[in-house]
Design a protein around this motif. Structure first.
Motif, mmCIF file in Angstrom:
data_model
loop_
_atom_site.group_PDB
_atom_site.id
_atom_site.type_symbol
_atom_site.label_atom_id
_atom_site.label_comp_id
_atom_site.label_asym_id
_atom_site.label_seq_id
_atom_site.Cartn_x
_atom_site.Cartn_y
_atom_site.Cartn_z
ATOM 1 N N LEU A 42 0.988 -1.087 0.074
ATOM 2 C CA LEU A 42 0.107 -0.030 0.045
ATOM 3 C C LEU A 42 0.884 1.243 -0.053
ATOM 4 N N ASN A 43 2.049 1.139 -0.576
ATOM 5 C CA ASN A 43 3.115 2.234 -0.712
ATOM 6 C C ASN A 43 3.338 2.699 0.767
ATOM 7 N N THR A 44 3.438 1.838 1.744
ATOM 8 C CA THR A 44 3.804 2.381 3.188
ATOM 9 C C THR A 44 4.922 2.731 3.363
ATOM 10 N N ARG A 68 3.903 7.173 6.186
ATOM 11 C CA ARG A 68 2.657 7.473 5.266
ATOM 12 C C ARG A 68 2.428 6.147 4.632
ATOM 13 N N SER A 69 1.100 6.157 4.032
ATOM 14 C CA SER A 69 0.614 5.116 3.292
ATOM 15 C C SER A 69 -0.487 5.580 2.539
ATOM 16 N N ASP A 70 -0.864 4.847 1.354
ATOM 17 C CA ASP A 70 -1.812 5.199 0.647
ATOM 18 C C ASP A 70 -3.248 4.483 1.411
ATOM 19 N N ASP A 72 -4.985 2.048 0.477
ATOM 20 C CA ASP A 72 -5.760 1.814 -0.536
ATOM 21 C C ASP A 72 -6.135 0.320 -0.688
ATOM 22 N N LYS A 92 -11.316 -0.690 -4.131
ATOM 23 C CA LYS A 92 -10.361 -0.336 -3.515
ATOM 24 C C LYS A 92 -10.544 0.805 -2.494
ATOM 25 N N THR A 94 -10.658 4.387 -1.071
ATOM 26 C CA THR A 94 -10.120 5.507 -1.599
ATOM 27 C C THR A 94 -10.276 6.512 -0.561
ATOM 28 N N ASN A 95 -9.355 7.605 -0.457
ATOM 29 C CA ASN A 95 -9.204 8.641 0.534
ATOM 30 C C ASN A 95 -8.981 8.125 1.871
ATOM 31 N N GLN A 97 -5.516 7.514 2.609
ATOM 32 C CA GLN A 97 -3.989 8.018 2.746
ATOM 33 C C GLN A 97 -3.934 8.803 3.793
ATOM 34 N N ASP A 99 -0.312 10.816 5.763
ATOM 35 C CA ASP A 99 1.305 11.082 6.344
ATOM 36 C C ASP A 99 1.464 11.770 7.911
#
Length: 249
Positions: A42-44, A68-70, A72, A92, A94-95, A97, A99
């Motif tokens: 999740l791009n963490t 931080r993380s997306d 999603d 998925k 949304t909203n 995310q 930081d």
């Protein structure tokens, strides 16, 4: 008042009793530096840096953490109709995310053999999307939180001379919470709130050692709080200020 992830500070405000408890990791006498990071699904991202060192009678500790993380992740959405599987789908989130930034700075110095002065400051900032629940989803709602806690500690240790130790700790804390939902996806109607909370005061602890078997502790404290709400979409933008004062003996 608690920093959610900082590992070197634990601060608790028990509003029912007016007690502030602050416990921090002490700086080391020798130089100590640490940097670490991680990356995951999740791009963490997590990144942490810490520095600690003593200089004679003075020691410092500084740390910073970024997360931080997306957020999603994939989930099963029944569209609010659990009895009808025909409109179910995998979506998925949304909203969701966020930081987050956290920082701690601590400085201590031994002014004299019996007097020590300590200062620490804890900073926290988070920007988080508010995705909503179930079918009440939002792609724009947002919550921002900023918090800063500063404290000074003065300790006079005359336990060897007069059997007395006195600790004085004034503090100041500022908290800002900003919630924005301009489309009214969450809750009732459009919201754009900006709320500030101030906490100030301090406490004094006196320990007296009487003879070989008696240890008396005298504690006094005063804390004041002010809450200032602001609704930017209401005809009266600024709400009524709330004030609370507490004295503890």
């Amino acid at each position: 008042i608690a920093s959610s992830r900082t590992r070197w500070l634990s601060a608790a405000l028990l509003t029912s009793y007016g007690v502030i408890s602050i416990r921090t990791k002490k700086a080391t006498k020798h130089r100590n530096a640490e940097i670490r990071g991680s990356y995951g699904s999740l791009n963490t991202v997590e990144a942490v840096g810490q520095y600690s060192q003593g200089f004679g009678d003075t020691d410092i500790l500084a740390s910073y953490e970024f997360d931080r993380s997306d957020g999603d992740f994939t989930y099963h959405d029944n569209n609010g109709t659990p009895a009808n599987p025909n409109d179910d789908q995998s979506l998925k989130r949304t909203n969701n995310q966020f930081d987050r930034h956290e920082g701690l700075f601590k400085l201590g110095t031994q002014i004299s053999p019996t007097v020590r002065l300590d200062f620490h400051n804890d900073f926290f900032y988070e920007n988080h999307g508010v995705p909503g629940l179930g079918t009440l989803k939002s792609d724009d709602a947002n919550l921002k939180t900023l918090r800063n806690l500063a404290a000074i500690g003065l300790t006079v240790d005359r336990s060897r001379e007069d059997n007395v130790i006195v600790k004085v700790t004034p503090i100041f804390s500022y908290n800002k919470s900003q919630f924005k939902d301009l489309k009214g996806d969450i809750g009732l109607g459009i919201q754009d709130n900006d709320d500030d909370t101030f906490l100030y005061g301090g406490d004094t602890t006196t320990d007296y050692f009487w003879g070989d078997h008696q240890h008396w502790t005298f504690y006094t404290a005063y804390y004041g709080e002010q809450f200032l709400p602001e609704n930017k979409v209401a005809p009266m933008r600024t709400g009524q200020k709330s004030v609370r004062n507490r004295i503890t003996l």
